[in-house]
Scaffold this motif. Sequence first.
Motif, short mmCIF file in Angstrom:
data_model
loop_
_atom_site.label_atom_id
_atom_site.label_comp_id
_atom_site.label_asym_id
_atom_site.label_seq_id
_atom_site.Cartn_x
_atom_site.Cartn_y
_atom_site.Cartn_z
N HIS A 114 -39.22 23.33 -2.38
CA HIS A 114 -40.38 22.80 -3.09
C HIS A 114 -40.27 21.30 -3.29
O HIS A 114 -39.17 20.76 -3.44
CB HIS A 114 -40.51 23.46 -4.48
CG HIS A 114 -40.47 24.95 -4.44
ND1 HIS A 114 -41.48 25.71 -3.94
CD2 HIS A 114 -39.50 25.82 -4.83
CE1 HIS A 114 -41.16 26.99 -4.04
NE2 HIS A 114 -39.97 27.08 -4.56
N PHE A 115 -41.42 20.64 -3.33
CA PHE A 115 -41.46 19.23 -3.67
C PHE A 115 -41.42 19.08 -5.18
O PHE A 115 -41.99 19.88 -5.92
CB PHE A 115 -42.74 18.56 -3.15
CG PHE A 115 -42.73 18.32 -1.67
CD1 PHE A 115 -41.81 17.45 -1.10
CD2 PHE A 115 -43.64 18.95 -0.85
CE1 PHE A 115 -41.79 17.22 0.26
CE2 PHE A 115 -43.64 18.73 0.51
CZ PHE A 115 -42.71 17.86 1.07
N LEU A 116 -40.74 18.03 -5.62
CA LEU A 116 -40.68 17.67 -7.02
C LEU A 116 -40.95 16.17 -7.09
O LEU A 116 -40.12 15.38 -6.64
CB LEU A 116 -39.30 18.01 -7.60
CG LEU A 116 -39.05 17.80 -9.07
CD1 LEU A 116 -40.07 18.55 -9.93
CD2 LEU A 116 -37.63 18.23 -9.42
N PRO A 117 -42.12 15.77 -7.60
CA PRO A 117 -42.42 14.33 -7.65
C PRO A 117 -41.43 13.58 -8.53
O PRO A 117 -41.10 14.02 -9.64
CB PRO A 117 -43.82 14.28 -8.27
CG PRO A 117 -44.38 15.65 -8.09
CD PRO A 117 -43.21 16.58 -8.12
N LEU A 128 -43.44 17.24 -18.59
CA LEU A 128 -44.00 18.59 -18.56
C LEU A 128 -44.20 19.05 -17.12
O LEU A 128 -43.92 20.21 -16.77
CB LEU A 128 -45.32 18.67 -19.33
CG LEU A 128 -46.04 20.01 -19.26
CD1 LEU A 128 -45.17 21.12 -19.84
CD2 LEU A 128 -47.35 19.94 -20.00
N ASP A 129 -44.67 18.15 -16.25
CA ASP A 129 -44.85 18.49 -14.85
C ASP A 129 -43.52 18.88 -14.21
O ASP A 129 -43.45 19.84 -13.44
CB ASP A 129 -45.47 17.33 -14.06
CG ASP A 129 -46.89 17.03 -14.49
OD1 ASP A 129 -47.59 17.96 -14.94
OD2 ASP A 129 -47.30 15.85 -14.38
N GLY A 130 -42.47 18.15 -14.53
CA GLY A 130 -41.15 18.46 -13.98
C GLY A 130 -40.65 19.82 -14.44
O GLY A 130 -40.18 20.62 -13.64
N ILE A 131 -40.77 20.10 -15.73
CA ILE A 131 -40.36 21.40 -16.27
C ILE A 131 -41.19 22.50 -15.64
O ILE A 131 -40.68 23.56 -15.27
CB ILE A 131 -40.48 21.41 -17.81
CG1 ILE A 131 -39.48 20.43 -18.42
CG2 ILE A 131 -40.25 22.82 -18.35
CD1 ILE A 131 -39.68 20.19 -19.91
N ASP A 132 -42.48 22.26 -15.51
CA ASP A 132 -43.40 23.24 -14.94
C ASP A 132 -43.03 23.56 -13.49
O ASP A 132 -42.92 24.74 -13.11
CB ASP A 132 -44.82 22.65 -15.01
CG ASP A 132 -45.92 23.69 -14.94
OD1 ASP A 132 -45.67 24.85 -15.35
OD2 ASP A 132 -47.02 23.34 -14.51
N ILE A 133 -42.82 22.55 -12.68
CA ILE A 133 -42.49 22.76 -11.26
C ILE A 133 -41.14 23.46 -11.11
O ILE A 133 -41.00 24.42 -10.34
CB ILE A 133 -42.51 21.42 -10.49
CG1 ILE A 133 -43.95 20.91 -10.40
CG2 ILE A 133 -41.89 21.57 -9.10
CD1 ILE A 133 -44.07 19.48 -9.93
N VAL A 134 -40.14 23.00 -11.84
CA VAL A 134 -38.81 23.61 -11.73
C VAL A 134 -38.85 25.06 -12.24
O VAL A 134 -38.28 25.96 -11.60
CB VAL A 134 -37.74 22.77 -12.47
CG1 VAL A 134 -36.40 23.49 -12.50
CG2 VAL A 134 -37.60 21.40 -11.81
N SER A 135 -39.53 25.32 -13.34
CA SER A 135 -39.65 26.70 -13.86
C SER A 135 -40.29 27.61 -12.83
O SER A 135 -39.81 28.70 -12.55
CB SER A 135 -40.50 26.73 -15.13
OG SER A 135 -39.89 26.06 -16.18
N HIS A 136 -41.42 27.16 -12.27
CA HIS A 136 -42.14 27.97 -11.29
C HIS A 136 -41.32 28.17 -10.01
O HIS A 136 -41.35 29.24 -9.41
CB HIS A 136 -43.48 27.33 -10.95
CG HIS A 136 -44.52 27.51 -12.00
ND1 HIS A 136 -44.44 26.93 -13.24
CD2 HIS A 136 -45.68 28.22 -11.99
CE1 HIS A 136 -45.50 27.27 -13.95
NE2 HIS A 136 -46.27 28.05 -13.22
N VAL A 189 -45.81 27.57 -7.34
CA VAL A 189 -45.34 26.27 -7.81
C VAL A 189 -46.50 25.27 -7.80
O VAL A 189 -47.19 25.13 -6.80
CB VAL A 189 -44.19 25.76 -6.92
CG1 VAL A 189 -43.73 24.38 -7.35
CG2 VAL A 189 -43.02 26.74 -6.94
N PRO A 190 -46.72 24.57 -8.91
CA PRO A 190 -47.78 23.55 -8.94
C PRO A 190 -47.52 22.49 -7.87
O PRO A 190 -46.39 22.06 -7.66
CB PRO A 190 -47.66 22.94 -10.34
CG PRO A 190 -46.94 23.95 -11.15
CD PRO A 190 -46.03 24.68 -10.19
N ASP A 191 -48.57 22.06 -7.20
CA ASP A 191 -48.47 21.07 -6.14
C ASP A 191 -49.10 19.76 -6.60
O ASP A 191 -50.32 19.65 -6.67
CB ASP A 191 -49.16 21.58 -4.88
CG ASP A 191 -49.03 20.62 -3.70
OD1 ASP A 191 -48.40 19.56 -3.86
OD2 ASP A 191 -49.57 20.95 -2.64
#
Length: 166
Positions: free
Chosen positions: A127-130, A142-150, A161-163
Motif C-alpha cells: 500500500h501507498f502511505l503519503p 489521522l490519515d496515516g493512522i487510517d491507512i496503516v489500520s486499514h 485502504v484509503p487512497d
Amino acid sequence: MDLPILDISYKRNHTMCRPLCLASFTLYNVFEVHHVVLCNYFFLLPNHIPLYGHKTLAGNIGASLHADVIDTETPSISMEDVVEQNPDVIFLIVSDGEYSQADVIMNYVLTQPGLQGVNALRNKRVHFLPLLAVYSPGIRLLDGIDIVSHGLYPNLYPEGVPDLIH
C-alpha cells in the motif's frame, strides 16, 4: 451566541478524538500481529531502501497498532533483506511529487522477480502511505493512522485502504 463551528476547543477536541477512537477501535479488535515494512519506494536503489523504523512517526504508528515493524541499526535495508524478513504488509511512503508516478512505482514493486515470494506481494498487501500523513504530528496524522489500520487489518475494514495518492 456560541456557534460550534467557531469554537476552536471543539475543533481541537474533535481532531484529537478521531485518531484516538480509530486507534482504540483497531487495538480492541486485533488479535494478530503482522510483520511490516515501512519504507520509501525503491525505484532506483534496490540495495539501499530507506526504512522508517521505530524512531519515526510512521514506525511508531505501526508499532502502536500492534505491527511488528521491521527495523535495523542502519536507516536502510536491501531488497534481499525484504525477502529474508518476508513482511506480511509493505507500506511504500511517497511524497506528493511522486503521486503522478504512483502506478509506475507500484507496478515496479509488484513485478520485481526477487520479491515474488514475499507474503505482502503474494497476498496483494502493498500500500501507498503519503509522506504528509506520517511526517509530522499534525492534522494529517489521522490519515496515516487510517491507512496503516486499514492496511494491517483488512478484516476490520472491508472497505479497503484509503487512497490519498490517486
